[in-house]
Scaffold this motif. Structure first.
Motif, short mmCIF file in Angstrom:
data_model
loop_
_atom_site.label_atom_id
_atom_site.label_comp_id
_atom_site.label_asym_id
_atom_site.label_seq_id
_atom_site.Cartn_x
_atom_site.Cartn_y
_atom_site.Cartn_z
N SER A 92 0.84 -1.09 -0.20
CA SER A 92 0.01 0.12 0.05
C SER A 92 0.93 1.40 -0.02
CB SER A 92 -1.00 -0.07 1.35
OG SER A 92 -1.61 1.19 1.24
N PHE A 93 0.56 2.12 -0.78
CA PHE A 93 1.27 3.42 -0.90
C PHE A 93 0.35 4.78 -0.78
CE2 PHE A 93 -0.16 3.26 -5.15
CZ PHE A 93 -0.50 4.28 -5.82
N MET A 94 1.03 5.70 -0.37
CA MET A 94 0.21 6.98 -0.13
C MET A 94 -0.01 7.71 -1.34
SD MET A 94 -1.03 7.01 3.00
CE MET A 94 -1.73 8.73 2.83
N PRO A 95 -1.11 7.96 -1.96
CA PRO A 95 -1.11 8.72 -3.16
C PRO A 95 -0.70 10.13 -3.06
CG PRO A 95 -3.24 8.46 -2.02
CD PRO A 95 -2.33 7.51 -1.47
N PHE A 96 -0.22 10.46 -4.24
CA PHE A 96 0.45 11.87 -4.37
C PHE A 96 -0.73 12.66 -4.47
CE2 PHE A 96 1.84 15.27 -7.18
CZ PHE A 96 2.67 15.81 -6.64
N GLU A 97 -1.01 13.86 -3.66
CA GLU A 97 -1.72 14.95 -3.81
C GLU A 97 -0.79 16.27 -3.62
OE1 GLU A 97 -4.77 14.59 -1.20
OE2 GLU A 97 -5.42 12.68 -1.96
N SER A 98 -1.31 17.35 -4.37
CA SER A 98 -0.53 18.75 -4.34
C SER A 98 -1.40 19.65 -4.79
CB SER A 98 0.80 18.51 -5.02
OG SER A 98 1.36 19.98 -5.04
N GLY A 99 -1.44 20.77 -4.10
CA GLY A 99 -2.20 21.76 -4.47
C GLY A 99 -1.47 22.44 -5.82
N PHE A 100 -0.32 22.26 -6.06
CA PHE A 100 0.28 22.93 -7.24
C PHE A 100 0.05 22.03 -8.54
CE2 PHE A 100 2.85 24.01 -3.48
CZ PHE A 100 2.76 25.59 -3.83
N TYR A 101 -0.67 20.80 -8.36
CA TYR A 101 -0.84 20.03 -9.58
C TYR A 101 -2.42 19.77 -9.86
CZ TYR A 101 3.85 19.02 -9.85
OH TYR A 101 5.40 18.88 -9.92
N SER A 102 -2.95 19.58 -10.98
CA SER A 102 -4.34 19.39 -11.25
C SER A 102 -4.62 18.13 -10.74
CB SER A 102 -4.72 19.56 -12.58
OG SER A 102 -4.06 18.60 -13.19
N LYS A 108 -5.93 15.73 -12.65
CA LYS A 108 -5.49 14.93 -13.52
C LYS A 108 -3.91 14.65 -13.50
CE LYS A 108 -5.57 14.44 -18.68
NZ LYS A 108 -6.00 15.09 -19.82
N LYS A 109 -3.23 15.45 -13.36
CA LYS A 109 -1.89 15.59 -13.04
C LYS A 109 -1.38 14.45 -11.88
CE LYS A 109 2.63 16.17 -14.23
NZ LYS A 109 3.02 15.62 -15.32
N SER A 110 -2.18 14.67 -10.78
CA SER A 110 -1.84 13.97 -9.74
C SER A 110 -2.25 12.46 -10.12
CB SER A 110 -2.61 14.53 -8.47
OG SER A 110 -2.24 15.78 -8.26
N ASN A 117 0.04 9.13 -9.72
CA ASN A 117 -0.34 7.98 -8.97
C ASN A 117 -0.37 6.72 -9.82
OD1 ASN A 117 -0.51 9.08 -6.58
ND2 ASN A 117 -2.63 10.13 -7.01
N ASN A 118 -1.08 6.64 -11.06
CA ASN A 118 -1.15 5.43 -11.81
C ASN A 118 0.18 4.95 -12.09
OD1 ASN A 118 -3.90 5.77 -11.72
ND2 ASN A 118 -4.19 7.07 -13.79
N ARG A 119 1.06 5.88 -12.32
CA ARG A 119 2.53 5.61 -12.79
C ARG A 119 3.25 4.69 -11.59
NH1 ARG A 119 7.28 7.38 -11.75
NH2 ARG A 119 6.44 9.24 -10.82
#
Length: 280
Positions: free
Chosen positions: A36-46, A48-50, A54-56
């Motif tokens: 299990s991994f923590m998904p990437f989230e950032s206010g600087f990315y849309s 879709k980009k996040s 995460n899919n990668r």
């Protein structure tokens, strides 16, 4: 049997996987390698980009798990090996996945720690042991899988010992295993009362299981924690088994919070936590 083996790709996790395959490698078993991994989230990315990131990440993790599964499949593994990559906090996700997919056994690595480090790290396995609906085996990081011939089952003279012992017998099926039943009691306990309880319990177990042989050990102790430390250090033992209670009970103090973590941190042999609700 469906066996969940969580991994963080460490040597400790690899050791747990090797243990699971060594003792539960059967045609009717399925190993699920889980990460299990923590998904990437950032206010600087849309969003879709996040999601692309995460899919990668998920794709790369799946490839890593597939490689591990492939490597073990070349070692005469009779069981099926599946993989699963999850997103979120490891502990809660492991418990949810095990419940939703009807996992019958979880095998995880445990990392030894002392002092301040003991309070800050390595809590995942101990917490999973406390909260899991299915049995959990914690494998010490430096433990080298050898044999599974002697198991110490820690009792408090409860009827749900029957279900736990039935599970131990099932788990060790086809192995020549000696099950030792241990009960620690305070030295302040009256000798006559304690002896009567020990005899009644021994008679109950022998009557229920018939020809199945157990050995019984009822030592005195002033400190339950120290008693378990000494028990785990016995060279002839290959596993310690305990019952976990989500409600009140003796092992609610033994396998709860800090004491659970202490046992998990310091045990020198695999530790099997069996939920009291298990019907066996």
């Amino acid at each position: 049997m469906k066996i969940l083996v969580p991994t963080d790709f460490s040597k400790t996790a690899d050791n747990a996987l090797q243990y699971a395959i060594k003792f539960f490698n059967k045609p009717d078993s399925t190993f699920i390698l889980y990460h299990s991994f923590m998904p990437f989230e950032s206010g600087f990315y849309s969003h879709k980009k996040s999601e692309e990131e995460n899919n990668r990440e998920e794709s790369e993790l799946k490839n890593t798990l597939k490689q591990i599964a492939h490597n073990f499949s070349l070692k005469n593994v009779k069981a099926d090996i599946e993989i699963f990559v999850d997103r979120g906090i490891g502990e809660s996700n492991i418990l949810r996945y095990a419940r939703d997919h009807k996992i019958e056994l979880i095998v995880m690595g445990t990392t030894g720690a002392t002092g301040l480090k003991e309070k800050l790290v390595g809590t995942v396995t101990a917490n999973v042991m406390n909260k899991s609906d299915c049995p959990v085996i914690g494998i010490p990081e430096k433990y080298k899988p050898g044999s599974l011939r002697k198991i110490a089952f820690c009792s408090n003279y409860q009827l749900n010992d029957i279900g736990a012992l039935k599970y131990l017998i099932h788990l060790s099926k086809n192995l020549q295993v000696e099950i030792q039943i241990w009960h620690f009691h305070k030295k302040a306990t009256g000798p006559d009362g304690e002896n009567n309880l020990s005899l009644e319990y021994k008679t109950l177990i022998e009557k229920f299981f018939g020809n199945k042989k157990f050995t019984f050990h009822f030592p005195h102790t002033d400190n339950i924690q120290d008693a378990f430390d000494k028990l785990s250090g016995r060279k002839e033992l290959d596993m310690i088994a305990l019952i976990t209670h989500k409600r009140k009970g003796f092992f609610n103090s033994l396998l709860d919070s800090s004491l659970t973590k202490r046992v998990a941190y310091h045990t020198k042999v695999p530790l099997l936590a069996i939920p009291s609700e298990l019907n066996g």
